[in-house]
Every structure is written in structure tokens, then in C-alpha cells.
Design an enzyme around this catalytic site. Structure first.
Site, PDB file in Angstrom:
ATOM      1  N   CYS A  39      21.540  42.257  36.225  1.00 63.48           N
ATOM      2  CA  CYS A  39      22.477  41.358  36.892  1.00 63.48           C
ATOM      3  C   CYS A  39      22.932  41.986  38.201  1.00 63.48           C
ATOM      4  O   CYS A  39      22.984  43.208  38.326  1.00 63.48           O
ATOM      5  CB  CYS A  39      23.708  41.133  36.022  1.00 63.48           C
ATOM      6  SG  CYS A  39      23.303  40.340  34.479  1.00 63.48           S
ATOM      7  N   TYR A 178      12.348  36.577  26.795  1.00 60.06           N
ATOM      8  CA  TYR A 178      13.440  37.549  26.673  1.00 60.06           C
ATOM      9  C   TYR A 178      14.170  37.408  25.340  1.00 60.06           C
ATOM     10  O   TYR A 178      14.692  36.342  25.017  1.00 60.06           O
ATOM     11  CB  TYR A 178      14.405  37.321  27.844  1.00 60.06           C
ATOM     12  CG  TYR A 178      15.729  38.032  27.776  1.00 60.06           C
ATOM     13  CD1 TYR A 178      15.803  39.419  27.647  1.00 60.06           C
ATOM     14  CD2 TYR A 178      16.922  37.317  27.883  1.00 60.06           C
ATOM     15  CE1 TYR A 178      17.032  40.063  27.611  1.00 60.06           C
ATOM     16  CE2 TYR A 178      18.153  37.958  27.857  1.00 60.06           C
ATOM     17  CZ  TYR A 178      18.198  39.329  27.713  1.00 60.06           C
ATOM     18  OH  TYR A 178      19.406  39.975  27.683  1.00 60.06           O
ATOM     19  N   HIS A 181      19.701  42.184  24.035  1.00 59.56           N
ATOM     20  CA  HIS A 181      21.120  42.271  24.353  1.00 59.56           C
ATOM     21  C   HIS A 181      22.018  41.397  23.485  1.00 59.56           C
ATOM     22  O   HIS A 181      23.184  41.183  23.832  1.00 59.56           O
ATOM     23  CB  HIS A 181      21.369  41.926  25.836  1.00 59.56           C
ATOM     24  CG  HIS A 181      20.766  42.915  26.776  1.00 59.56           C
ATOM     25  ND1 HIS A 181      19.838  42.577  27.726  1.00 59.56           N
ATOM     26  CD2 HIS A 181      20.963  44.238  26.911  1.00 59.56           C
ATOM     27  CE1 HIS A 181      19.481  43.660  28.406  1.00 59.56           C
ATOM     28  NE2 HIS A 181      20.148  44.684  27.930  1.00 59.56           N
ATOM     29  N   ASP A 274      22.809  49.391  25.901  1.00 63.54           N
ATOM     30  CA  ASP A 274      21.690  49.524  26.843  1.00 63.54           C
ATOM     31  C   ASP A 274      22.149  50.191  28.142  1.00 63.54           C
ATOM     32  O   ASP A 274      21.474  51.063  28.680  1.00 63.54           O
ATOM     33  CB  ASP A 274      21.128  48.124  27.122  1.00 63.54           C
ATOM     34  CG  ASP A 274      19.835  48.159  27.904  1.00 63.54           C
ATOM     35  OD1 ASP A 274      19.132  49.192  27.852  1.00 63.54           O
ATOM     36  OD2 ASP A 274      19.510  47.160  28.571  1.00 63.54           O
TER      37      ASP A 274
END
Ligand code: ADP
Ligand code: SF4
Length: 702
Positions: A39, A178, A181, A274
Site C-alpha cells: 500500500c 491474492y 493477510h 507480515d
């Protein structure tokens, strides 16, 4: 011509392996440096800024440069967070800015297609979020997601396929499916915690993997001839048996899908794991979880771990842990990291300090910023390049007083421009607050803010650095430079003034009060504090109160952490550290008194009051560490400007105040302030209008 550091050295052959090309399905990466999706707080709202931010990494040598999450459909969006969007063909031109920029510099562009599922409350589109099973939102937001039926699953597969085709048309070389997370719908299907379905998409692992497998197959089928299909999968959640583990289902999923994608991008979940900060992790910290992946697939594997050392990177490749050195934060702190290694300038790498200010900017919905790299996010709007700067306008000299982050960065950038620059600091070693704070538990990497800059200053011909040099107004005048920049820092207040108390707290004159500056002083000894309990009053709410409580508890003292907030170090929610900080303090038996303010100090105790009811309770404490507000250190500035106002100091052409001395803030703000001062030095700066380019959404009505 723009000023840059010398680039004529040759590469250390030990690092050659990092520059081998690697094939990823139908495309080939020119080396092993891979900017994984991250991000940047810019996404669809600031496409020019985002494109420039990514393109500069390709210029700096990253073979692959990816977007952040790119939402594939309006029924799953995470506004007001600013991610990328590929909802329909109208998003293609904005994404093309990015792919063109990356291609221009020889990089491959990757896009992380995401269907966020119930992690996205759809505040903008107002669609009901979807999930494998009916569930409340994972925040405290009053929202529930609905379970998907078969038609929803068919729709999702079609949306993902269509998005992949749009991504190919926008010029992407690598397209992701994806599941990571704890933030995407395919992940929710994989996880037995989220997936309570009884049909062929729930139950056994094979069933839970079904949707993810289909999405990968669909994407391959749609665009796999031209684009590489990457998978981002979290192989461990650090939740033990209640989550996916790298020796359990994480491993089994890789085994089941081993040869299906063209590339495995593997990490740990959730984001706080992460992107763990350096306070709680070291370089390469994900290896114990991800190292197995290469044993189960022939496809290239990328993983992360805040890699900044080329030796560690080589070691990862040689030992068969990873094929690509994945990086988000190291690529933000130094977009030119690969080129520096390639040109034998590894000592010039601006190493990430693992502070997560970059993450925090995304979390507060602001364009990205970085403690180490003040040009981050400014590539397009201010035209700032991380390695180039415009030459000096004159041969004038500058005295910078204060060698903390602001002074160091200002001196570095001024000297790079070509100004004759002298940096003076009163302490025996430079670095200001970072030199001191880096001695706190877990913060040693923060010294990199000093080390990078002092290393650069040593190489710059026009720069001189003097420690042990306290400057007063007479010495500044005597020194005789054309310009003066004051980066004299700040000090913590002792009187309790802060967010809760706008006036000093009563009773403190008769009570042993310490400040963070006392505790950070290298000659300070905790044993010299009065025996008995210590209260840390944290009305600052970032890291300082919590870390001093940790420091004191580790020294064997009984500590009460008093905070008006509902949790310790509450702003560190944004840096993803709050949970770990509170856990650590509880494990150290720190007494945490939440939602209480320090009311007054007595003779051998203090009074705290509930921030809601005002009810007072006495705490048995013999000293207080006051972490509330800082006062700018501006005596020298006031004295110099007073002399100027009285008609003196006529040879000094300008006096500027920067960093914490102007307004105390984060280290990132001080570095930025120093850099900005150097960039704007001698330039005409517009102040009636924004001095940067803006992205105005004039193209409405669609
Ligand atoms: P910032 O974050 O703005 O860079 P710091 O507090 O980290 O601020 O650094 C300020 C530095 O300025 C400290 O190292 C301090 O020793 C130095 N300093 C403050 N006043 C003077 C002075 N009068 N002469 C020389 N150095 C000074
Ligand atoms: Fe690293 Fe901090 Fe910069 Fe993020 S903000 S890239 S963690 S130095």
C-alpha cells in the site's frame, strides 16, 4: 545538471547471483529484486503520484514492481483507504501510467487483484459485503457480511477473470491471485476459521482450496499466454492450531497447488505479522515459516523479511530459501537499493529502519511517507528524486546547528547540492534523538537514520561535521557563514502539560519527576531514581511511554503506566505495533491504568482521575516519568533573530528553524523538514498557493 553521489565503482562479484535473470512463466525478470505489492496511500485517488512512486523503483533497479491491492469490483472496496482499482475499463488509463513508467525503466509491472470480502465494509459502494459464511465484520463496525451462494461464486470468478483481462490490457506483466493477510475472500475460503460452509467449497481442505484453485486457473486461462500468474499466499498466521500454519494447512495448500501458478509470493499473516517492526523482529524473520516452499515447487519463490543487507540476500538465494528478494519497506526507504549493489555502492544504501511510518500513513489514509526517504510520495507532486537534487544557486556557505535527523538530512542534501556546509552539534557524538532513542529496547535499527547520513556527509567534499561544539549567538556570528539553519531539537516537558492538561499539573514541584530526556541521557542510571514504584504518565500516546515502561520494568522496577487512552501507546495501532506493545508490558507485569489522567502528586503517592467520571484513586508511586509534550529548543533562534531585529548580524543572509526545533514531531517529520529546507534553499517558493502539483478529480460524471 542534477547532483548525485559518485556512481563509478564496480560490483562485488559475490553479489553477482542477485543480478541473474529469472523466468516467471512467459516473462523474465532482469534480476532478483522484487518489489512485492504494498500500500502507498495513493492508489486510485492519486494515480500520477502512485505511478511515479512505482516507476522510480524500476529506475532504481527493481526487476519487478507491483501495485498495492487492486480492487476488482465495486462490491468489495475498502474506502476511505486508498487502494488501486480495476473495476472497469475506465480504470485502465490510470493504471497504464504505472505500467508505462515501470516499463520505461526496464521493469516488469505486477498487479495484485483483490476481492477483499468482508474485510471491506463497502462504505463507498454500499453493497453488502460477501464472505464464505454469514459473519460480523472483523472491525467493531456494525456490519455483517452475507454468505455467498453458487451464483455469487460464479459472479466472483467472472469478475476476477474480467479484471485479469483488463490488467493485461493495462500493460501488466504479472497478475496476482491474492490470498493473504486475512484480508481477501479467497483467504477466507481457505481458512476453516472463516469458512463454515457445508457444500463443495467448505469442509475439507480440498474443498476450501477449490475457489482459490479456480481463480488461479481462470486467470491462467484468460491471460496466462502473455502474463505471468503469481499467487500471494500467507503460509502461517502465527495463531497456532486455530489458524493456518506452515507445518499444517499452509504447507498442504502449497503442495496441492505447487505447479499451478508461475510464481509463489509467500509470507505470514496478518499485516501486523507480515510488516512486523524492527522493535519486534530482525532481518529475515519470515524464513522459519516460508523456507519450506521451495522444496514443494519448481516455480520461483519470492518472500520478504525487511532485507537490506546484500550478504543476507545472497545467503537466502544460495541456501535455496528464496529465488527473489521480496521487499516492500526496503524498496520504499531506498528505491535505488539494487542499483547501489550493482554499482558497488552498497555502503550508500539507505536502510529501512523498520519503524512502519510508511504503514501508518496508509492507515491514516494519507499518501505514503518514510522516515529514511523524505522523497517518498513526493516523486510526482514535488518532482523529488531520491538520488538527484538540483545544484546550488550560489557559492554561499551554510552553518547547520544540530546534528539530529533534521540537521543531518539538511546538511547532507545541502552539501550534495554543492553548498559549503558545516554541521555543529554540542554532543560528543552526532545523531540527536535517534542516537539516544536507538539505545531503547528493540530500537537499535533506528540508528540507521544517523548512520546513512553521517556516511554520506563523510563522502561529500563540501561538508564538515563537528561534534562537541555548542553554538551560542556569539559563536554563530563569529563563525561567519552566509546562512544559518537551526535544527536544535526539543526537550520533553517536566510539568505535565499535554493533551489532558493545558496547564502544569499541581504538586509536581515537590515530587521526583523525570523526563524521557533524563532516562535517555547516557550517564543516567535507573538505580539513581528513588527506590519504590515508578509511574510513567503517557499523554503522548506514540512509542515513548510504552517503551520507557518496558525499559524500567526490564531493569527490575515496579512500573505503573498511566494513560488517558483506552490502551497503551494507542497511536501505534497505525504502525501495527499496539498489540505487541501491550502484550509485552503485561508480560513484564507493568500495571496498566487506562482511561486515567494524572491529577496531582502528593508526598509519596500520586492521584489519578478517571477521564470520564473524574473519580480519583491514589497510586503508591515514588517517582514519575512524564511523557506528555515536548518544547521546541529555540533559544538560539530567538537570540539570533532578536539581534537581527536590532540591526545586528548583517552578514547573515538568512536564519531558519527546522525539525523538532520548529515543531516537535516524528523522526520522519524531522528528516522531511531537513530535506525540504535543503531543496528549497535559495529557491523562489510559492506560499499563497500549494507548492506542489495536485490531482484534481475534474473528470466527473462517469
Ligand atoms: P531533530 O529531530 O529536529 O533533528 P534532535 O533533538 O534529534 O532534533 O537533535 C537536535 C540536536 O541539536 C541535538 O543533538 C542537540 O545536541 C543539538 N543542539 C541543540 N542546541 C545546540 C546548540 N546550541 N549548539 C549545538 N548543537 C545543539
Ligand atoms: Fe522503513 Fe520506516 Fe521507511 Fe517504512 S517508514 S520504509 S519502515 S524506514
Amino acid at each position: 545538471m542534477a547532483q548525485t553521489m559518485n556512481e563509478t565503482m564496480t560490483r562485488n562479484p559475490h553479489y553477482d547471483i542477485l543480478f541473474e535473470p529469472v523466468k516467471i512463466g512467459p516473462v523474465t525478470a532482469r534480476n532478483r529484486f522484487y518489489q512485492v505489492p504494498h500500500c502507498a496511500g495513493m492508489g486510485h485517488r492519486y494515480p500520477f503520484a502512485n505511478a511515479a512512486h512505482r516507476a522510480i523503483k524500476a529506475e532504481g533497479g527493481w526487476a519487478v514492481v507491483c501495485t498495492e491491492e487492486s480492487e476488482i469490483h465495486h462490491s468489495s472496496e475498502i474506502s476511505p483507504a486508498t487502494e488501486s482499482r480495476i473495476w472497469d475499463e475506465k480504470d485502465i488509463p490510470a493504471l497504464q501510467l504505472l505500467t508505462d513508467g515501470v516499463h520505461q525503466h526496464g521493469g516488469l509491472a505486477g498487479i495484485e487483484l483483490v476481492y477483499i470480502g468482508y474485510h471491506g465494509p463497502n462504505r463507498y459502494s454500499r453493497e453488502i459485503p460477501m464472505a464464505p459464511s454469514h459473519t460480523v465484520a472483523d472491525s467493531y463496525e456494525p456490519i455483517q457480511a452475507r454468505a455467498m451462494n453458487k451464483k455469487d461464486i460464479r459472479n466472483l470468478r467472472r469478475w476476477h477473470r474480467q479484471a485479469a483481462i483488463r490488467a493485461r490490457d493495462a500493460g501488466f506483466d504479472i497478475i496476482y491471485a491474492y490470498a493473504g493477510h486475512d484480508m481477501s475472500l479467497p483467504w477466507h475460503f481457505l481458512s476453516k476459521r472463516h469458512n463454515l460452509r457445508m457444500d463443495e467449497y467448505g469442509g475439507s481442505l480440498e474443498n476450501r482450496v477449490r475457489l482459490f484453485r479456480e481463480l488461479i486457473e481462470d486467470t491462467k486461462d484468460a491471460v496466462g499466454d502473455k502474463c505471468a500468474i503469481a499467487v500471494r499466499l500467507a503460509v502461517d498466521e502465527l495463531l497456532g492450531d486455530s489458524g493456518i500454519t506452515s507445518d499444517g494447512e499452509g504447507r498442504d495448500i502449497i503442495a496441492m497447488l505447487a505447479e499451478l501458478p508461475d510464481l509463489w509470493d509467500v509470507n505470514i499473516s496478518n499485516w501486523a505479522n507480515d510488516s512486523m517492526t524492527s522493535r519486534f523482529s530482525t532481518e529475515g524473520f519470515q524464513e522459519p515459516y516460508t523456507a519450506f516452499v521451495k522444496s514443494l515447487t519448481t516455480k520461483p519463490v519470492v518472500g520478504v523479511g525487511r532485507f537490506t543487507s546484500p550478504d543476507t540476500m545472497v545467503d537466502q538465494v544460495r541456501r535455496g530459501v528464496l529465488d527473489f528478494i521480496g521487499a516492500a519497506r526496503p524498496s520504499i526507504a531506498d528505491p535505488f537499493l539494487p542499483n547501489k549493489i550493482e554499482s558497488g555502492r552498497e555502503n550508500d544504501i539507505r536502510e529501512c529502519i523498520g519503524c512502519n511510518i510508511c504503514v501508518a500513513s496508509d492507515n491514516v489514509v494519507a499518501p505514503i511517507r518514510c522516515t529514511q526517504n523524505p522523497t517518498t510520495g513526493e516523486e510526482w507532486r514535488r518532482g523529488w528524486h531520491p538520488e538527484k537534487i538540483q545544484p546550488a544557486r550560489s557559492k554561499e556557505s551554510v552553518l547547520v546547528v544540530g546534528g539530529g535527523p533534521a540537521g543531518l538530512e539538511c546538511a547532507r542534501a545541502l552539501a550534495l547540492r554543492g553548498y559549503q556546509t558545516t554541521l555543529a552539534d554540542s554532543r560528543s557524538s552526532i545523531g540527536g534523538r535517534v542516537a539516544l532513542e536507538a539505545r531503547l529496547p528493540g530500537l537499535s535499527n533506528w540508528a540507521r537514520v544517523r548512520d546513512y547520513r553521517s556516511g554520506q556527509l563523510e563522502q561529500l567534499a563540501g561538508a564538515e561535521v563537528y561534534a562537541n561544539s555548542t553554538m551560542d549567538a556569539d559563536l554563530v556570528e563569529e563563525f561567519g557563514s552566509d546562512h544559518v539553519v537551526l535544527a536544535t531539537g526539543s526537550h520533553w516537558r517536566r510539568d505535565g502539560k499535554g493533551r489532558q492538561h493545558k496547564q502544569p499539573i499541581p504538586g509536581l514541584d515537590y515530587f521526583p519527576v523525570f523526563t524521557p530526556d533524563d532516562l535517555l541521557n547516557p550517564s543516567f542510571n535507573i538505580d539513581d531514581m528513588p527506590s519504590g514504584n515508578i509511574a510513567v504518565y503517557d499523554d503522548d500516546h506514540y512509542y515513548m511511554g510504552g517503551i520507557l515502561a518496558e525499559h524500567l520494568a526490564k531493569a527490575g522496577r515496579t512500573v505503573y503506566l498511566i494513560t488517558p487512552a483506552s490502551e497503551v501507546s494507542t497511536w501505534t495501532q497505525h504502525t501495527l505495533e499496539q498489540g505487541r506493545i501491550q502484550t509485552r508490558l503485561l508480560e513484564l507485569d507493568v500495571h496498566i491504568l487506562q482511561q486515567r489522567r494524572l491529577e496531582r502528586a502528593g508526598s509519596a503517592s500520586i492521584e489519578t482521575a478517571c477521564v470520564y467520571t473524574g473519580r480519583v484513586e491514589t497510586v503508591d508511586c515514588q517517582s514519575i516519568v512524564m511523557v506528555t509534550e515536548r518544547a521546541p529548543e529555540r533559544e538560539l533562534y530567538d537570540e539570533l533573530t532578536a539581534r537581527q531585529d536590532a540591526g545586528g548580524l548583517q552578514k547573515i543572509l538568512s536564519i531558519q528553524l527546522i525539525g523538532d526545533a520548529l515543531a516537535p514531531g516524528t523522526i520522519a517529520a524531522a528528516v522531511y523538514g531537513g530535506h525540504r529546507c535543503a531543496r528549497e534553499f535559495g529557491e523562489e517558493i510559492e506560499i499563497d498557493k500549494a507548492p506542489f502539483k495536485r490531482e484534481i478529480p475534474w473528470f466527473s460524471g462517469h
